[in-house]
Scaffold this motif. Structure first.
Motif, PDB file in Angstrom:
ATOM      1  N   GLN A 285     -29.421  -1.289  24.307  1.00 59.44           N
ATOM      2  CA  GLN A 285     -28.063  -1.665  24.710  1.00 59.44           C
ATOM      3  C   GLN A 285     -27.802  -2.096  26.039  1.00 59.44           C
ATOM      4  O   GLN A 285     -28.929  -2.259  26.685  1.00 59.44           O
ATOM      5  N   ALA A 286     -26.880  -3.047  25.508  1.00 63.26           N
ATOM      6  CA  ALA A 286     -26.425  -4.001  26.837  1.00 63.26           C
ATOM      7  C   ALA A 286     -25.866  -3.988  27.815  1.00 63.26           C
ATOM      8  O   ALA A 286     -25.184  -2.750  27.548  1.00 63.26           O
TER       9      ALA A 286
ATOM     10  N   TYR B 152     -25.143  13.286  33.899  1.00 63.71           N
ATOM     11  CA  TYR B 152     -25.394  12.035  33.469  1.00 63.71           C
ATOM     12  C   TYR B 152     -24.461  11.340  33.310  1.00 63.71           C
ATOM     13  O   TYR B 152     -22.957  11.600  31.893  1.00 63.71           O
ATOM     14  N   ILE B 153     -23.869   9.888  33.707  1.00 66.57           N
ATOM     15  CA  ILE B 153     -22.548   9.341  33.798  1.00 66.57           C
ATOM     16  C   ILE B 153     -23.563   8.421  32.968  1.00 66.57           C
ATOM     17  O   ILE B 153     -24.486   7.602  33.298  1.00 66.57           O
ATOM     18  N   LEU B 154     -22.933   7.859  31.339  1.00 70.40           N
ATOM     19  CA  LEU B 154     -23.894   7.332  30.723  1.00 70.40           C
ATOM     20  C   LEU B 154     -23.159   6.035  30.718  1.00 70.40           C
ATOM     21  O   LEU B 154     -22.552   5.006  30.027  1.00 70.40           O
ATOM     22  N   THR B 155     -23.593   5.282  32.325  1.00 73.21           N
ATOM     23  CA  THR B 155     -23.275   3.869  32.433  1.00 73.21           C
ATOM     24  C   THR B 155     -24.389   3.058  31.486  1.00 73.21           C
ATOM     25  O   THR B 155     -25.289   2.961  30.400  1.00 73.21           O
ATOM     26  N   ASP B 156     -24.006   2.024  32.189  1.00 72.18           N
ATOM     27  CA  ASP B 156     -24.905   1.147  31.382  1.00 72.18           C
ATOM     28  C   ASP B 156     -26.224   0.858  31.174  1.00 72.18           C
ATOM     29  O   ASP B 156     -27.426   0.506  30.725  1.00 72.18           O
ATOM     30  N   VAL B 157     -26.359   0.867  32.850  1.00 74.56           N
ATOM     31  CA  VAL B 157     -27.655   0.669  33.641  1.00 74.56           C
ATOM     32  C   VAL B 157     -28.606   2.497  33.326  1.00 74.56           C
ATOM     33  O   VAL B 157     -29.476   2.020  32.830  1.00 74.56           O
TER      34      VAL B 157
ATOM     35  N   THR C 290     -22.591   7.830  23.716  1.00 77.59           N
ATOM     36  CA  THR C 290     -23.103   8.699  23.704  1.00 77.59           C
ATOM     37  C   THR C 290     -24.844   7.518  24.373  1.00 77.59           C
ATOM     38  O   THR C 290     -24.508   6.476  24.029  1.00 77.59           O
ATOM     39  N   MET C 291     -26.114   8.596  23.564  1.00 76.89           N
ATOM     40  CA  MET C 291     -26.595   7.829  23.563  1.00 76.89           C
ATOM     41  C   MET C 291     -26.464   7.223  22.269  1.00 76.89           C
ATOM     42  O   MET C 291     -26.490   6.993  21.422  1.00 76.89           O
ATOM     43  N   PRO C 292     -27.585   5.656  23.182  1.00 77.67           N
ATOM     44  CA  PRO C 292     -27.727   4.886  21.306  1.00 77.67           C
ATOM     45  C   PRO C 292     -28.247   5.497  20.246  1.00 77.67           C
ATOM     46  O   PRO C 292     -29.696   6.090  20.567  1.00 77.67           O
ATOM     47  N   ALA C 293     -27.811   4.887  19.136  1.00 78.28           N
ATOM     48  CA  ALA C 293     -28.698   5.565  17.878  1.00 78.28           C
ATOM     49  C   ALA C 293     -30.026   4.852  17.882  1.00 78.28           C
ATOM     50  O   ALA C 293     -30.112   3.842  17.971  1.00 78.28           O
ATOM     51  N   LEU C 294     -31.612   5.176  17.812  1.00 76.74           N
ATOM     52  CA  LEU C 294     -32.706   4.544  17.629  1.00 76.74           C
ATOM     53  C   LEU C 294     -32.718   3.593  15.800  1.00 76.74           C
ATOM     54  O   LEU C 294     -32.056   4.658  14.408  1.00 76.74           O
TER      55      LEU C 294
ATOM     56  N   LEU D   6     -28.372   3.613  30.381  1.00 76.13           N
ATOM     57  CA  LEU D   6     -28.505   3.933  29.274  1.00 76.13           C
ATOM     58  C   LEU D   6     -29.324   2.628  28.287  1.00 76.13           C
ATOM     59  O   LEU D   6     -30.315   3.334  27.893  1.00 76.13           O
ATOM     60  N   SER D   7     -29.863   1.946  29.760  1.00 76.74           N
ATOM     61  CA  SER D   7     -30.631   0.739  29.184  1.00 76.74           C
ATOM     62  C   SER D   7     -31.985   1.570  29.612  1.00 76.74           C
ATOM     63  O   SER D   7     -32.861   1.166  29.452  1.00 76.74           O
ATOM     64  N   SER D   8     -32.023   2.553  31.158  1.00 74.83           N
ATOM     65  CA  SER D   8     -33.545   2.454  31.223  1.00 74.83           C
ATOM     66  C   SER D   8     -33.596   4.119  30.704  1.00 74.83           C
ATOM     67  O   SER D   8     -35.082   4.068  30.242  1.00 74.83           O
ATOM     68  N   LYS D   9     -32.700   4.523  30.018  1.00 73.18           N
ATOM     69  CA  LYS D   9     -33.374   5.560  28.983  1.00 73.18           C
ATOM     70  C   LYS D   9     -33.818   5.561  27.610  1.00 73.18           C
ATOM     71  O   LYS D   9     -34.045   5.850  27.028  1.00 73.18           O
ATOM     72  N   THR D  10     -33.322   4.057  27.338  1.00 70.40           N
ATOM     73  CA  THR D  10     -33.929   3.151  26.486  1.00 70.40           C
ATOM     74  C   THR D  10     -35.078   2.324  26.535  1.00 70.40           C
ATOM     75  O   THR D  10     -35.537   1.760  25.195  1.00 70.40           O
ATOM     76  N   SER D  11     -35.504   2.376  27.626  1.00 68.82           N
ATOM     77  CA  SER D  11     -37.006   1.483  27.584  1.00 68.82           C
ATOM     78  C   SER D  11     -37.861   2.662  28.348  1.00 68.82           C
ATOM     79  O   SER D  11     -37.691   3.056  29.017  1.00 68.82           O
TER      80      SER D  11
END
Length: 662
Positions: free
Chosen positions: A159-160, A102-107, A632-636, A109-114
C-alpha cells in the motif's frame, strides 16, 4: 531545573502501570470491528429514528503495542462507530444495529500491511507540542514518517501512502455522500449504513464512484497541490443551498485557501446535474503565517475565519521553537467576508484566545435583537478557551511556562465557555458609533464549562434559539494534567434569551458573563423557563458529544431528542483498564426537558471516548450516490518461487530498513 521538569513530565506521562491516560480506560482503542449487529434496548425508540443512523468518528490507533509512548487524544486511525435504526415494517417497528469500522486510509492500510510496526506511522501530536521534546527528537520523528512514506512507494510494498490523513475527527453529509474529515487531508467518503470506506473526495468526485471526472479538485496543480488539498475537519453544509463550505489551512503562503462545493446530484432522479458555480482554493488575504485552524463560522451570507495566536509550522524547528506554538502576547483575529468574496475580508482583533469549535453563525440587521449601535452585523457563538492548555492536557503534558506568562492586562481565569461575538459590519455615523471593524459584543453566555457544541441542523446559519453541548463538573476542559477530562453533563442553552439579556445589560467585554451560576446551582433551579438546562449523568457514567434528532411534526425548535454514547466506568478494573466484556450504550434523551432517557440501546461492545458524530436521516441513507467499488485490504501478493538474486537482496535490505524504522 530542566532535567527535573523532564523527569516530572515522564512520571506524569507514564501514569499508573505506565499507561497513558488517553490509551487506557475507555479512551483505550478497541481491537474488534463488527458488521451491522442487532442490539437489545429498553424504552421506546421514537419512530423518527426509523431508517436513520447515528455515526461518530474518533481516533483508534491500530499500531498500539508501545503503550508508554507519546500519545494524544487527537491521534489515531479513524474509526467510525454507528447505530443504524433499521425499519422492520411499515408499522414503524425498529431494530437498532451496531457497526464499527476502521476508515481504510492510506496510512491505515500501510500500517496493517507492515507486520512489525509497533508505533503509528505519523508522529504523535504530543511529541510535536511537548516543550520538553528536543529538536533532534522531533526531527527524527518527522524523518521516520517521511522514510516510511517513501518506503511505501518502493517495490515490495502492498500500500502506497499518497495522503497522510487518518480521517479521525468528524463526519458530514453532502450531496449524496457521507464524508469523514481530518485536517491533514481531503474528506474521505464512506457508505451508510455499513460504514465501508469508498475513497478520497477531491471536491468533484470520490474514488469508488462510477463517474471519475476527477478534473481539478482541491489543491489544484503544482508542487504544493497535495498540501493545499488539506481541508478543515469541520466543513459546513448550508441547509438551504446545500453547498459545502470549507477552507484549506497550509504551511505555504497564502496559508489559508477557501472552497465552496455546490450540489450536483438529484436524489429523486439519481442523476448528476450540470456543474454549478464553484469557488475552489481561493486565497484568503491577510494571514501572515501558518496557523492551527480547526473550525470557522459560516452564516447564510458571510464566513468567519479565525486567525488565532496558535501556530502550526514545521519551519518553527529552524528557530528552535515547537512545531505547534501558542503566543499569549499576540492577538486573536477574526476575518469576516461575504460568502463568495473572500478577497473582501475585514479583520476584527481582540485579546488572545483559542477556539476549536463554533456553535453557530448568522447575519442580522435588527437592532432590537442585536444592538442599537450597529445596523448590520455577523453574530457568532463559539467555545472560547483562555489559553491553548487543552492542546497540551489532551496529550497529558504540562502547558509551557509561556502560556502562564501572559501580560497582566490580558490575564483571565482558565476556562472554556460559550461566547457570543457580534462583528459590526456597517455601524451608523456619529460620535458614539463603534469604530470600523469593531467587535460590538464579546462575552460569555454562561460561566459553566462548555464544549462540543451542536444545534438542530435545519436552523444552522440562522438565529437558532438553542445550542447543545458538553460540560464537566469541578474542572475545565483545559486543565486536567495526569488524568483525562470526561464529560458528565449534557447542556442545553437558550442562547436567544441570554443574548437578549446580555445586550440589554452588557457584561464586561471579553471577561464578562451573562449567567454566572455553576452547574449545581442550575440543577437546583425550579424555573421551567430557565435558559440553561443540564442533564447530569449518573455517578460513574460518562457521555460523549450529543447530536440532535428532530421530531417529524414538532412545533418548537427543541422538539426532538439528543443521542450520545455513554459508558459506565464501574466496568473498569482496579488498574482502571477495561476488560474485554466492557460495553457502552447509546442513550436517546428528550431534548425539550433534558431530563428523560426515552431509550437505551445496549451495544455489543464499548465505544471509546471519541470526537465528533452526526445524525444521518433515512432520506440521507437512501439518497446516497451509487458506489462502484469500496476500499479493501490489499490482497497478499503471491511469492515468486524463483526470485532473482537482485530481488532477494532488495527485499532483505528493505526488511532491515523497515524493522529499523519500526
Amino acid at each position: 531545573m530542566l532535567e527535573a521538569l523532564a523527569e516530572e513530565q515522564v512520571s506524569v506521562g507514564e501514569g499508573k502501570n505506565h499507561r497513558h491516560p488517553y490509551l487506557s480506560g475507555n479512551f483505550a482503542p478497541v481491537q474488534r470491528t463488527l458488521p451491522l449487529t442487532p442490539c437489545t434496548y429498553t424504552g421506546d425508540i421514537p419512530e423518527e429514528f426509523a431508517g436513520g443512523e447515528y455515526v461518530r468518528n474518533g481516533g483508534n490507533p491500530v499500531a498500539n503495542e508501545a503503550l508508554g509512548r507519546d500519545a494524544h487524544w487527537f491521534d489515531g486511525d479513524g474509526m467510525l462507530s454507528g447505530v443504524s435504526f433499521q425499519r422492520l415494517d411499515e408499522k414503524g417497528s425498529i431494530q437498532p444495529e451496531f457497526v464499527n469500522q476502521y476508515i481504510l486510509t492510506d496510512v491505515y492500510l500501510s500500517s496493517k500491511t507492515s507486520s512489525s510496526l509497533e508505533m503509528p506511522i505519523l508522529p504523535s501530536i504530543a511529541t510535536l507540542v511537548n516543550p520538553l521534546s528536543s529538536l533532534i527528537t522531533i526531527i527524527l520523528r518527522i524523518l521516520r514518517t517521511i522514510a516510511l512514506v517513501i518506503l511505501s512507494h518502493l517495490p515490495g510494498s502492498q500500500q502506497a501512502i499518497k495522503k497522510i490523513s487518518v480521517a479521525n475527527t468528524a463526519v458530514v453529509y453532502h450531496d449524496g455522500r457521507a464524508l469523514a474529515t481530518c485536517e491533514s487531508g481531503p474528506p474521505i467518503r464512506f457508505a451508510l449504513p455499513g460504514l465501508e470506506t469508498v475513497g478520497w473526495f477531491n471536491g468533484r468526485v470520490s474514488e469508488g464512484e462510477a463517474i471519475q471526472d476527477l478534473g481539478t479538485g482541491f489543491g489544484g496543480t503544482g508542487p504544493f497541490s497535495w498540501l493545499k488539498e488539506w481541508a478543515t475537519a469541520h466543513p459546513r453544509v448550508d441547509p438551504n443551498t446545500k453547498e459545502l463550505i470549507l477552507y484549506h489551512s497550509t504551511f505555504v503562503p497564502p496559508y489559508v485557501n477557501y472552497s465552496i462545493v455546490a450540489p450536483t446530484y438529484d436524489r429523486a432522479s439519481r442523476k448528476n446535474l450540470s456543474s454549478q458555480t464553484r469557488v475552489v482554493n481561493t486565497a484568503i488575504p491577510g494571514i501572515a503565517s501558518a496557523k492551527m485552524m480547526h473550525d470557522f463560522g459560516v452564516s447564510r451570507t458571510h464566513t468567519v475565519i479565525m486567525d488565532l495566536p496558535l501556530s502550526l509550522d514545521p519551519l518553527n524547528l529552524i528557530k528552535n521553537r515547537p512545531v505547534l506554538e501558542y503566543d499569549p502576547s499576540s492577538r486573536s483575529r477574526f476575518g469576516v467576508f461575504p460568502r463568495y468574496q473572500p478577497q473582501e475580508v475585514r479583520w476584527f482583533e481582540t485579546n488572545p484566545c483559542c477556539i476549536f469549535h463554533t456553535a453557530n453563525t448568522w447575519y442580522s440587521t435588527e437592532p432590537s435583537v442585536t444592538s442599537e449601535s450597529c445596523v448590520e452585523m455577523v453574530n457568532m457563538l463559539a467555545c472560547r478557551l483562555t489559553s491553548a492548555s487543552l492542546v497540551f492536557s489532551a496529550g497529558n503534558l504540562a502547558a509551557p511556562i509561556s502560556i502562564q506568562q501572559i501580560p497582566a492586562h490580558l490575564q483571565e481565569e482558565e476556562q472554556c465557555r460559550l461566547y457570543y461575538y457580534q462583528f459590526c459590519l456597517s455601524p451608523p455615523s456619529g460620535a458614539h458609533a463603534p469604530s470600523n471593524n469593531s467587535i460590538a459584543h464579546q462575552w460569555a453566555l454562561s460561566a459553566i464549562p462548555f464544549e462540543f457544541p451542536s444545534i438542530r441542523e435545519s436552523v444552522s446559519m440562522s438565529s437558532a434559539r438553542y445550542v447543545y453541548g458538553c460540560s464537566v463538573s469541578g474542572t475545565s476542559f483545559g486543565a486536567a494534567l495526569g488524568r483525562a477530562v470526561k464529560i458528565n453533563a449534557l447542556v442545553k442553552v437558550d442562547v436567544a434569551t441570554l443574548i437578549e439579556r446580555g445586550i440589554a445589560g452588557p457584561p464586561h467585554q471579553i471577561t464578562g458573563c451573562v449567567d454566572t451560576r455553576i452547574i449545581d446551582e442550575i440543577l437546583a433551579s425550579q424555573d421551567p423557563k430557565d435558559p440553561i438546562k443540564v442533564f447530569k449523568m449518573p455517578d460513574g457514567w460518562y457521555a460523549q458529544e450529543s447530536r440532535f434528532v428532530p421530531r417529524k411534526d414538532g412545533i418548537s425548535e427543541d422538539d426532538g431528542w439528543l443521542v450520545s454514547y455513554v459508558f459506565d466506568e464501574s466496568q473498569l478494573d482496579e488498574n482502571e483498564d477495561c476488560n474485554e466484556g466492557a460495553k457502552s450504550e447509546l442513550w436517546i434523551i428528550d431534548a425539550k426537558t433534558m431530563k428523560d432517557v426515552v431509550a437505551r440501546v445496549h451495544l455489543p461492545q464499548r465505544v471509546p471516548y471519541g470526537l465528533h458524530g452526526n445524525w444521518f436521516s433515512e432520506e440521507d441513507v437512501q439518497g446516497q450516490r451509487p458506489i462502484e467499488s469500496i476500499r479493501t485490504m490489499p490482497a497478499l501478493k503471491s511469492k515468486d518461487e524463483s526470485p532473482s538474486p537482485a530481488w532477494k537482496t532488495w527485499m532483505a535490505t528493505r526488511k532491515i530498513v523497515a524493522e529499523w524504522l519500526q
